[in-house]
Write a protein that holds these residues in place. Structure first.
Motif, PDB file in Angstrom:
ATOM      1  N   SER A  51     -56.508  17.328  53.188  1.00  0.00           N
ATOM      2  CA  SER A  51     -57.230  18.090  52.162  1.00  0.00           C
ATOM      3  C   SER A  51     -56.383  19.269  51.681  1.00  0.00           C
ATOM      4  CB  SER A  51     -58.571  18.582  52.716  1.00  0.00           C
ATOM      5  OG  SER A  51     -58.355  19.424  53.829  1.00  0.00           O
ATOM      6  N   ARG A  52     -55.095  19.247  51.984  1.00  0.00           N
ATOM      7  CA  ARG A  52     -54.200  20.318  51.549  1.00  0.00           C
ATOM      8  C   ARG A  52     -54.113  20.317  50.026  1.00  0.00           C
ATOM      9  NH1 ARG A  52     -49.193  19.648  55.781  1.00  0.00           N
ATOM     10  NH2 ARG A  52     -48.852  21.868  55.551  1.00  0.00           N
ATOM     11  N   SER A  53     -53.832  21.468  49.471  1.00  0.00           N
ATOM     12  CA  SER A  53     -53.764  21.611  48.020  1.00  0.00           C
ATOM     13  C   SER A  53     -52.576  20.838  47.449  1.00  0.00           C
ATOM     14  CB  SER A  53     -53.637  23.083  47.638  1.00  0.00           C
ATOM     15  OG  SER A  53     -52.354  23.570  47.999  1.00  0.00           O
ATOM     16  N   ASP A  54     -52.653  20.526  46.150  1.00  0.00           N
ATOM     17  CA  ASP A  54     -51.536  19.865  45.475  1.00  0.00           C
ATOM     18  C   ASP A  54     -50.272  20.713  45.581  1.00  0.00           C
ATOM     19  OD1 ASP A  54     -53.220  17.807  44.758  1.00  0.00           O
ATOM     20  OD2 ASP A  54     -53.123  18.185  42.605  1.00  0.00           O
ATOM     21  N   ALA A  55     -50.418  22.017  45.428  1.00  0.00           N
ATOM     22  CA  ALA A  55     -49.255  22.909  45.500  1.00  0.00           C
ATOM     23  C   ALA A  55     -48.598  22.852  46.876  1.00  0.00           C
ATOM     24  CB  ALA A  55     -49.664  24.342  45.167  1.00  0.00           C
ATOM     25  N   ASP A  56     -49.401  22.801  47.927  1.00  0.00           N
ATOM     26  CA  ASP A  56     -48.873  22.728  49.286  1.00  0.00           C
ATOM     27  C   ASP A  56     -48.152  21.399  49.502  1.00  0.00           C
ATOM     28  OD1 ASP A  56     -48.382  23.506  51.919  1.00  0.00           O
ATOM     29  OD2 ASP A  56     -50.307  22.765  52.647  1.00  0.00           O
ATOM     30  N   LEU A  57     -48.769  20.315  49.060  1.00  0.00           N
ATOM     31  CA  LEU A  57     -48.136  19.001  49.211  1.00  0.00           C
ATOM     32  C   LEU A  57     -46.864  18.903  48.372  1.00  0.00           C
ATOM     33  CD1 LEU A  57     -51.279  16.695  49.246  1.00  0.00           C
ATOM     34  CD2 LEU A  57     -49.895  17.442  51.190  1.00  0.00           C
ATOM     35  N   LYS A  58     -46.879  19.479  47.180  1.00  0.00           N
ATOM     36  CA  LYS A  58     -45.680  19.493  46.337  1.00  0.00           C
ATOM     37  C   LYS A  58     -44.554  20.231  47.045  1.00  0.00           C
ATOM     38  CE  LYS A  58     -43.936  20.863  41.821  1.00  0.00           C
ATOM     39  NZ  LYS A  58     -44.250  21.422  40.505  1.00  0.00           N
ATOM     40  N   GLY A  59     -44.885  21.337  47.692  1.00  0.00           N
ATOM     41  CA  GLY A  59     -43.887  22.085  48.445  1.00  0.00           C
ATOM     42  C   GLY A  59     -43.291  21.268  49.580  1.00  0.00           C
ATOM     43  N   LEU A  60     -44.133  20.565  50.320  1.00  0.00           N
ATOM     44  CA  LEU A  60     -43.651  19.724  51.412  1.00  0.00           C
ATOM     45  C   LEU A  60     -42.737  18.622  50.891  1.00  0.00           C
ATOM     46  CD1 LEU A  60     -46.930  19.287  53.498  1.00  0.00           C
ATOM     47  CD2 LEU A  60     -44.875  20.517  54.192  1.00  0.00           C
ATOM     48  N   ILE A  61     -43.166  17.973  49.806  1.00  0.00           N
ATOM     49  CA  ILE A  61     -42.378  16.887  49.234  1.00  0.00           C
ATOM     50  C   ILE A  61     -41.055  17.424  48.701  1.00  0.00           C
ATOM     51  CG2 ILE A  61     -42.285  15.202  47.354  1.00  0.00           C
ATOM     52  CD1 ILE A  61     -45.401  14.948  47.729  1.00  0.00           C
ATOM     53  N   THR A  62     -41.096  18.558  48.026  1.00  0.00           N
ATOM     54  CA  THR A  62     -39.890  19.152  47.453  1.00  0.00           C
ATOM     55  C   THR A  62     -38.880  19.505  48.537  1.00  0.00           C
ATOM     56  OG1 THR A  62     -41.142  20.001  45.568  1.00  0.00           O
ATOM     57  CG2 THR A  62     -39.020  21.048  46.028  1.00  0.00           C
ATOM     58  N   LYS A  63     -39.349  20.090  49.633  1.00  0.00           N
ATOM     59  CA  LYS A  63     -38.454  20.436  50.743  1.00  0.00           C
ATOM     60  C   LYS A  63     -37.816  19.190  51.344  1.00  0.00           C
ATOM     61  CE  LYS A  63     -40.737  24.642  52.335  1.00  0.00           C
ATOM     62  NZ  LYS A  63     -41.485  25.235  53.456  1.00  0.00           N
ATOM     63  N   LYS A  64     -38.632  18.184  51.612  1.00  0.00           N
ATOM     64  CA  LYS A  64     -38.130  16.950  52.210  1.00  0.00           C
ATOM     65  C   LYS A  64     -37.155  16.260  51.259  1.00  0.00           C
ATOM     66  CE  LYS A  64     -38.731  13.836  55.572  1.00  0.00           C
ATOM     67  NZ  LYS A  64     -38.749  14.091  56.988  1.00  0.00           N
ATOM     68  N   ALA A  65     -37.485  16.245  49.978  1.00  0.00           N
ATOM     69  CA  ALA A  65     -36.621  15.616  48.979  1.00  0.00           C
ATOM     70  C   ALA A  65     -35.279  16.336  48.894  1.00  0.00           C
ATOM     71  CB  ALA A  65     -37.311  15.600  47.618  1.00  0.00           C
ATOM     72  N   ALA A  66     -35.287  17.658  48.957  1.00  0.00           N
ATOM     73  CA  ALA A  66     -34.047  18.434  48.889  1.00  0.00           C
ATOM     74  C   ALA A  66     -33.133  18.097  50.063  1.00  0.00           C
ATOM     75  CB  ALA A  66     -34.357  19.923  48.872  1.00  0.00           C
ATOM     76  N   VAL A  67     -33.707  17.948  51.224  1.00  0.00           N
ATOM     77  CA  VAL A  67     -32.922  17.609  52.415  1.00  0.00           C
ATOM     78  C   VAL A  67     -32.306  16.222  52.276  1.00  0.00           C
ATOM     79  CG1 VAL A  67     -33.117  17.070  54.885  1.00  0.00           C
ATOM     80  CG2 VAL A  67     -34.203  19.114  53.968  1.00  0.00           C
ATOM     81  N   ARG A  68     -33.064  15.305  51.671  1.00  0.00           N
ATOM     82  CA  ARG A  68     -32.589  13.922  51.536  1.00  0.00           C
ATOM     83  C   ARG A  68     -31.847  13.659  50.237  1.00  0.00           C
ATOM     84  NH1 ARG A  68     -36.712   9.600  53.607  1.00  0.00           N
ATOM     85  NH2 ARG A  68     -34.810   8.395  53.472  1.00  0.00           N
ATOM     86  N   GLY A  69     -31.801  14.640  49.339  1.00  0.00           N
ATOM     87  CA  GLY A  69     -31.101  14.461  48.069  1.00  0.00           C
ATOM     88  C   GLY A  69     -31.842  13.574  47.084  1.00  0.00           C
ATOM     89  N   VAL A  70     -33.170  13.551  47.180  1.00  0.00           N
ATOM     90  CA  VAL A  70     -34.011  12.744  46.302  1.00  0.00           C
ATOM     91  C   VAL A  70     -34.647  13.656  45.270  1.00  0.00           C
ATOM     92  CG1 VAL A  70     -36.074  11.275  46.202  1.00  0.00           C
ATOM     93  CG2 VAL A  70     -34.517  11.108  48.149  1.00  0.00           C
TER      94      VAL A  70
END
Length: 60
Positions: A30-49
């Motif tokens: 039930s996390r906010s879209d902004a929180d999930l976007k942050g998680l995805i963005t961080k993970k993507a940056a680490v993986r170069g996606v």
């Protein structure tokens, strides 16, 4: 949630909104879209996606 994030990263053609929806569907979070976007963005940056953010003209 890390396992699901890894699965999301395997599909670089997803938009950010689709990635958020997929993450929410698979985890039931039930996390906010902004929180999930942050998680995805961080993970993507680490993986170069990059994810296309439909709300802006720049890739995320």
């Amino acid at each position: 949630m890390d396992t699901v994030l890894d699965e999301v990263m395997e599909n670089p053609f997803l938009s950010m909104q689709a990635a958020i929806a997929m993450l929410r569907e698979r985890t039931g979070t039930s996390r906010s879209d902004a929180d999930l976007k942050g998680l995805i963005t961080k993970k993507a940056a680490v993986r170069g996606v990059q994810f296309f953010d439909e709300g802006s003209s720049a890739a995320t």
